[in-house]
Structures are given as structure tokens and as C-alpha cells.
Design a protein around this motif. Structure first.
Motif, PDB file in Angstrom:
ATOM      1  N   GLN A   1     -30.548 -20.637  18.225  1.00 48.36           N
ATOM      2  CA  GLN A   1     -31.471 -19.591  18.678  1.00 48.36           C
ATOM      3  C   GLN A   1     -31.680 -18.525  17.606  1.00 48.36           C
ATOM      4  OE1 GLN A   1     -30.018 -16.441  21.355  1.00 48.36           O
ATOM      5  NE2 GLN A   1     -31.583 -17.107  22.823  1.00 48.36           N
ATOM      6  N   LEU A   2     -30.594 -18.073  16.988  1.00 51.21           N
ATOM      7  CA  LEU A   2     -30.709 -17.020  15.985  1.00 51.21           C
ATOM      8  C   LEU A   2     -31.356 -17.543  14.704  1.00 51.21           C
ATOM      9  CD1 LEU A   2     -27.352 -15.102  16.499  1.00 51.21           C
ATOM     10  CD2 LEU A   2     -29.637 -14.476  17.294  1.00 51.21           C
ATOM     11  N   GLN A   3     -31.063 -18.775  14.341  1.00 50.56           N
ATOM     12  CA  GLN A   3     -31.732 -19.366  13.178  1.00 50.56           C
ATOM     13  C   GLN A   3     -33.240 -19.392  13.380  1.00 50.56           C
ATOM     14  OE1 GLN A   3     -29.591 -23.085  13.198  1.00 50.56           O
ATOM     15  NE2 GLN A   3     -28.635 -22.672  11.224  1.00 50.56           N
ATOM     16  N   SER A   4     -33.654 -19.842  14.562  1.00 43.01           N
ATOM     17  CA  SER A   4     -35.075 -19.976  14.857  1.00 43.01           C
ATOM     18  C   SER A   4     -35.758 -18.624  14.950  1.00 43.01           C
ATOM     19  CB  SER A   4     -35.249 -20.744  16.174  1.00 43.01           C
ATOM     20  OG  SER A   4     -36.608 -20.779  16.559  1.00 43.01           O
ATOM     21  N   ARG A   5     -35.065 -17.665  15.566  1.00 40.43           N
ATOM     22  CA  ARG A   5     -35.675 -16.354  15.817  1.00 40.43           C
ATOM     23  C   ARG A   5     -35.806 -15.533  14.547  1.00 40.43           C
ATOM     24  NH1 ARG A   5     -32.807 -13.302  20.522  1.00 40.43           N
ATOM     25  NH2 ARG A   5     -33.854 -14.971  21.667  1.00 40.43           N
ATOM     26  N   HIS A   6     -34.784 -15.611  13.658  1.00 39.01           N
ATOM     27  CA  HIS A   6     -34.760 -14.695  12.529  1.00 39.01           C
ATOM     28  C   HIS A   6     -34.951 -15.365  11.171  1.00 39.01           C
ATOM     29  CE1 HIS A   6     -33.618 -11.448  15.199  1.00 39.01           C
ATOM     30  NE2 HIS A   6     -32.662 -12.205  15.694  1.00 39.01           N
ATOM     31  N   GLY A   7     -34.836 -16.686  11.113  1.00 42.64           N
ATOM     32  CA  GLY A   7     -35.058 -17.375   9.853  1.00 42.64           C
ATOM     33  C   GLY A   7     -34.032 -17.058   8.783  1.00 42.64           C
ATOM     34  N   LEU A   8     -32.807 -16.710   9.200  1.00 41.26           N
ATOM     35  CA  LEU A   8     -31.728 -16.394   8.269  1.00 41.26           C
ATOM     36  C   LEU A   8     -30.615 -17.428   8.388  1.00 41.26           C
ATOM     37  CD1 LEU A   8     -31.331 -12.526   8.797  1.00 41.26           C
ATOM     38  CD2 LEU A   8     -32.568 -13.699   6.970  1.00 41.26           C
ATOM     39  N   PRO A   9     -29.814 -17.602   7.327  1.00 38.01           N
ATOM     40  CA  PRO A   9     -28.645 -18.475   7.451  1.00 38.01           C
ATOM     41  C   PRO A   9     -27.669 -17.923   8.491  1.00 38.01           C
ATOM     42  CG  PRO A   9     -29.129 -17.998   5.143  1.00 38.01           C
ATOM     43  CD  PRO A   9     -29.965 -17.059   5.966  1.00 38.01           C
ATOM     44  N   VAL A  10     -27.151 -18.820   9.304  1.00 39.63           N
ATOM     45  CA  VAL A  10     -26.163 -18.454  10.319  1.00 39.63           C
ATOM     46  C   VAL A  10     -24.891 -19.253  10.069  1.00 39.63           C
ATOM     47  CG1 VAL A  10     -25.620 -18.389  12.780  1.00 39.63           C
ATOM     48  CG2 VAL A  10     -27.953 -17.900  12.017  1.00 39.63           C
ATOM     49  N   TRP A  11     -23.782 -18.537   9.936  1.00 36.65           N
ATOM     50  CA  TRP A  11     -22.478 -19.168   9.785  1.00 36.65           C
ATOM     51  C   TRP A  11     -21.739 -19.067  11.106  1.00 36.65           C
ATOM     52  CZ3 TRP A  11     -20.321 -16.451   4.740  1.00 36.65           C
ATOM     53  CH2 TRP A  11     -21.204 -16.694   3.672  1.00 36.65           C
ATOM     54  N   LEU A  12     -20.903 -20.057  11.394  1.00 35.96           N
ATOM     55  CA  LEU A  12     -20.033 -19.975  12.564  1.00 35.96           C
ATOM     56  C   LEU A  12     -18.583 -19.987  12.105  1.00 35.96           C
ATOM     57  CD1 LEU A  12     -20.132 -20.032  15.786  1.00 35.96           C
ATOM     58  CD2 LEU A  12     -19.112 -22.287  15.472  1.00 35.96           C
ATOM     59  N   ALA A  13     -17.830 -18.964  12.502  1.00 38.81           N
ATOM     60  CA  ALA A  13     -16.397 -18.901  12.208  1.00 38.81           C
ATOM     61  C   ALA A  13     -15.628 -19.471  13.394  1.00 38.81           C
ATOM     62  CB  ALA A  13     -15.974 -17.465  11.948  1.00 38.81           C
ATOM     63  N   ALA A  14     -14.621 -20.279  13.098  1.00 40.26           N
ATOM     64  CA  ALA A  14     -13.839 -20.919  14.145  1.00 40.26           C
ATOM     65  C   ALA A  14     -12.369 -20.940  13.761  1.00 40.26           C
ATOM     66  CB  ALA A  14     -14.333 -22.349  14.394  1.00 40.26           C
ATOM     67  N   GLY A  15     -11.509 -20.721  14.748  1.00 39.64           N
ATOM     68  CA  GLY A  15     -10.074 -20.689  14.511  1.00 39.64           C
ATOM     69  C   GLY A  15      -9.462 -22.078  14.492  1.00 39.64           C
ATOM     70  N   VAL A  16      -8.483 -22.260  13.617  1.00 38.29           N
ATOM     71  CA  VAL A  16      -7.817 -23.560  13.460  1.00 38.29           C
ATOM     72  C   VAL A  16      -6.305 -23.377  13.518  1.00 38.29           C
ATOM     73  CG1 VAL A  16      -7.364 -25.484  11.882  1.00 38.29           C
ATOM     74  CG2 VAL A  16      -9.682 -24.554  12.077  1.00 38.29           C
ATOM     75  N   LYS A  17      -5.668 -24.220  14.287  1.00 38.22           N
ATOM     76  CA  LYS A  17      -4.211 -24.322  14.279  1.00 38.22           C
ATOM     77  C   LYS A  17      -3.778 -25.780  14.231  1.00 38.22           C
ATOM     78  CE  LYS A  17      -0.029 -22.667  16.630  1.00 38.22           C
ATOM     79  NZ  LYS A  17       0.481 -21.885  17.794  1.00 38.22           N
ATOM     80  N   THR A  18      -4.602 -26.674  14.819  1.00 38.38           N
ATOM     81  CA  THR A  18      -4.283 -28.095  14.901  1.00 38.38           C
ATOM     82  C   THR A  18      -5.465 -28.937  14.405  1.00 38.38           C
ATOM     83  OG1 THR A  18      -5.197 -28.398  17.121  1.00 38.38           O
ATOM     84  CG2 THR A  18      -2.906 -27.607  16.961  1.00 38.38           C
ATOM     85  N   ARG A  19      -5.233 -30.216  14.231  1.00 37.87           N
ATOM     86  CA  ARG A  19      -6.307 -31.140  13.845  1.00 37.87           C
ATOM     87  C   ARG A  19      -7.426 -31.125  14.883  1.00 37.87           C
ATOM     88  NH1 ARG A  19      -5.366 -35.434  10.212  1.00 37.87           N
ATOM     89  NH2 ARG A  19      -6.693 -36.752  11.503  1.00 37.87           N
ATOM     90  N   ALA A  20      -7.063 -31.042  16.158  1.00 43.53           N
ATOM     91  CA  ALA A  20      -8.070 -31.024  17.228  1.00 43.53           C
ATOM     92  C   ALA A  20      -8.994 -29.822  17.091  1.00 43.53           C
ATOM     93  CB  ALA A  20      -7.388 -31.029  18.590  1.00 43.53           C
ATOM     94  N   ASP A  21      -8.449 -28.713  16.620  1.00 46.28           N
ATOM     95  CA  ASP A  21      -9.271 -27.516  16.450  1.00 46.28           C
ATOM     96  C   ASP A  21     -10.378 -27.745  15.417  1.00 46.28           C
ATOM     97  OD1 ASP A  21      -7.777 -26.002  18.284  1.00 46.28           O
ATOM     98  OD2 ASP A  21      -6.390 -25.319  16.719  1.00 46.28           O
ATOM     99  N   ILE A  22     -10.102 -28.556  14.395  1.00 44.06           N
ATOM    100  CA  ILE A  22     -11.115 -28.835  13.379  1.00 44.06           C
ATOM    101  C   ILE A  22     -12.272 -29.615  14.001  1.00 44.06           C
ATOM    102  CG2 ILE A  22     -11.578 -29.999  11.189  1.00 44.06           C
ATOM    103  CD1 ILE A  22      -8.595 -29.500  10.486  1.00 44.06           C
ATOM    104  N   ALA A  23     -11.951 -30.598  14.826  1.00 43.62           N
ATOM    105  CA  ALA A  23     -12.995 -31.368  15.511  1.00 43.62           C
ATOM    106  C   ALA A  23     -13.792 -30.481  16.455  1.00 43.62           C
ATOM    107  CB  ALA A  23     -12.362 -32.534  16.276  1.00 43.62           C
ATOM    108  N   ASP A  24     -13.106 -29.620  17.190  1.00 45.72           N
ATOM    109  CA  ASP A  24     -13.796 -28.709  18.115  1.00 45.72           C
ATOM    110  C   ASP A  24     -14.710 -27.750  17.352  1.00 45.72           C
ATOM    111  OD1 ASP A  24     -12.468 -29.884  20.219  1.00 45.72           O
ATOM    112  OD2 ASP A  24     -10.960 -28.289  20.407  1.00 45.72           O
ATOM    113  N   ALA A  25     -14.248 -27.301  16.188  1.00 48.13           N
ATOM    114  CA  ALA A  25     -15.049 -26.369  15.389  1.00 48.13           C
ATOM    115  C   ALA A  25     -16.343 -27.029  14.914  1.00 48.13           C
ATOM    116  CB  ALA A  25     -14.235 -25.878  14.200  1.00 48.13           C
ATOM    117  N   GLN A  26     -16.261 -28.299  14.512  1.00 48.21           N
ATOM    118  CA  GLN A  26     -17.471 -28.990  14.064  1.00 48.21           C
ATOM    119  C   GLN A  26     -18.488 -29.101  15.190  1.00 48.21           C
ATOM    120  OE1 GLN A  26     -17.236 -32.151  10.956  1.00 48.21           O
ATOM    121  NE2 GLN A  26     -15.201 -32.468  11.829  1.00 48.21           N
ATOM    122  N   LYS A  27     -18.020 -29.345  16.410  1.00 42.69           N
ATOM    123  CA  LYS A  27     -18.940 -29.431  17.552  1.00 42.69           C
ATOM    124  C   LYS A  27     -19.562 -28.071  17.851  1.00 42.69           C
ATOM    125  CE  LYS A  27     -16.328 -33.162  19.749  1.00 42.69           C
ATOM    126  NZ  LYS A  27     -15.430 -33.521  20.891  1.00 42.69           N
ATOM    127  N   ALA A  28     -18.736 -27.023  17.793  1.00 40.60           N
ATOM    128  CA  ALA A  28     -19.226 -25.681  18.117  1.00 40.60           C
ATOM    129  C   ALA A  28     -20.240 -25.188  17.100  1.00 40.60           C
ATOM    130  CB  ALA A  28     -18.050 -24.712  18.206  1.00 40.60           C
TER     131      ALA A  28
END
Length: 212
Positions: A93-120
Motif C-alpha cells: 500500500q505504501l509503495q503504491s501510494r508514495h512511490g518510495l522504497p519501503v523496507w521491512l524490519a523483522a526480528g530473528v531468533k530462530t531459523r523459523a523466524d527467517i522464513a516468517d520474515a520473508q513472508k511478512a
């Protein structure tokens, strides 16, 4: 091989902004989350951004922001939006509305968190992997914690990603060699105390990145 780009995050004073610019930072982050000791207002950020030369990313660090805050930080001069506590729909939504790069920060503690971060992250321009905050932590990032970077050795995200969380002038070169991220991001690792950046540590961090 050229040095890994780096971001100095949570800048709040002219002196440390000038140091971050002089250090060769590719991006400078401005924190708009009021509970953070690094927080600035959009007006304060605009004054700092006015000191910056062209060509350096001005990253707004935002935690589940409403539309009014997003509009305000863009008006202040921010060129990138870094989201905490968002999902792929909000990123798109923000990419489309503002035309700016959007980064997503995600917390990691386990391997599963890395997979969840990619989906998010969904269509995010960069996935920023940070150490997962403790359950009782008031801040989603900037807690000075590192996760086990070896988790990424055999489980690299299949997309462009950056590394944050507990990086310091003493550890960033090893992290770059081990993880080979597209970007490294530091906040507390170049501070004298919470929210108080050190010009000397900023310069030491930049030197360590270039030596990696």
C-alpha cells in the motif's frame, strides 16, 4: 569488491549527522517512534535533513505508523520508509501510494523466524533482519542485541536483505564476512549511552565496514 553499504540509524543531532555523512554512510535513519531514546519529530528531522548532501538515503524508522505520520515524514524529506510491525499488504500500500522504497524490519531468533520474515516482507524493497526483541522490551529494535548470524549461513533469504542488531565497530567486519548482506545497519552500537551517538564510534564503524 566495493564495501558493503551501511546505515547509521537514530541520528538526532547536527554533530552526529555531520559525522555520519562524513563517514560515508549510504543511508541515515531518523526514528519516529516516541518511546525510543532516539526519537525525533518530523520538524526536527526536516532541519537535520536540510544539512544533508544529495545522494544519501534518508530513512524514516516507523513502528505501525498511521497515514498522517507517513505523510509528515515524507514531507520532512525522508526518501525511504522502514517499517516495524507491518505486513505485506501495508508494504504494498505504501509503495503504491508514495512511490518510495519501503523496507521491512523483522526480528530473528530462530531459523523459523527467517522464513516468517520473508513472508511478512512481501514486496518490500529490502528485508532488514534484526535481533528479535525480548517479550518485555518497549522497542522492537535498537536494543543492542545480536542474533546468531550462523543461522543465515545455510538459510539465506531468497531476496535482498540487510543485517541489523547488536552490530558494533568490533563485530561488523565478521558479520559482513559471514553473512554478506546487502546492507548493515547500526544504532546502539555507535552510542555512548542510549540515544547518544559517538562521533568516534561512527567513524570506527565505517572503518570496520570498509576493512571487511
Amino acid at each position: 569488491m566495493s564495501a558493503t553499504p551501511f546505515k547509521i540509524c537514530g541520528i538526532s543531532t547536527p554533530e552526529t549527522l555531520d559525522a555520519a555523512v562524513a563517514s560515508g554512510a549510504a543511508h541515515i535513519g531518523f526514528n519516529f517512534f516516541p518511546p525510543s531514546p532516539r526519537a525525533v519529530t518530523p520538524d526536527a528531522a526536516a532541519a537535520l535533513i536540510g544539512r544533508m548532501p544529495a545522494g544519501i538515503g534518508r530513512v524514516a524508522v516507523l513502528v505501525a505508523p498511521d497515514d498522517a505520520l507517513v505523510t509528515a515524514v515524507i514531507a520532512a524529506g525522508c526518501t525511504h520508509l522502514q517499517l516495524h510491525g507491518a505486513g505485506p499488504e501495508r508494504v504494498a500500500q505504501l509503495q503504491s501510494r508514495h512511490g518510495l522504497p519501503v523496507w521491512l524490519a523483522a526480528g530473528v531468533k530462530t531459523r523459523a523466524d527467517i522464513a516468517d520474515a520473508q513472508k511478512a516482507a512481501g514486496p518490500a524493497d529490502l528485508l532488514l533482519l534484526d535481533a528479535k526483541a525480548p517479550n518485555d522490551a518497549p522497542l522492537p529494535g535498537g536494543n543492542g542485541l545480536a542474533f546468531d548470524w550462523r543461522l543465515l549461513a545455510s538459510n539465506r533469504p531468497q531476496r535482498r536483505f540487510g543485517l541489523a542488531g547488536g552490530l558494533t565497530p568490533d563485530t561488523v567486519a565478521e558479520a559482513i564476512r559471514l553473512v554478506q548482506p546487502a546492507l548493515v545497519d547500526v544504532a546502539s552500537g555507535v552510542e555512548e549511552s542510549a540515544g547518544v551517538k559517538s562521533v568516534e564510534k561512527i567513524m570506527a564503524f565505517a572503518h570496520a565496514v570498509r576493512s571487511a
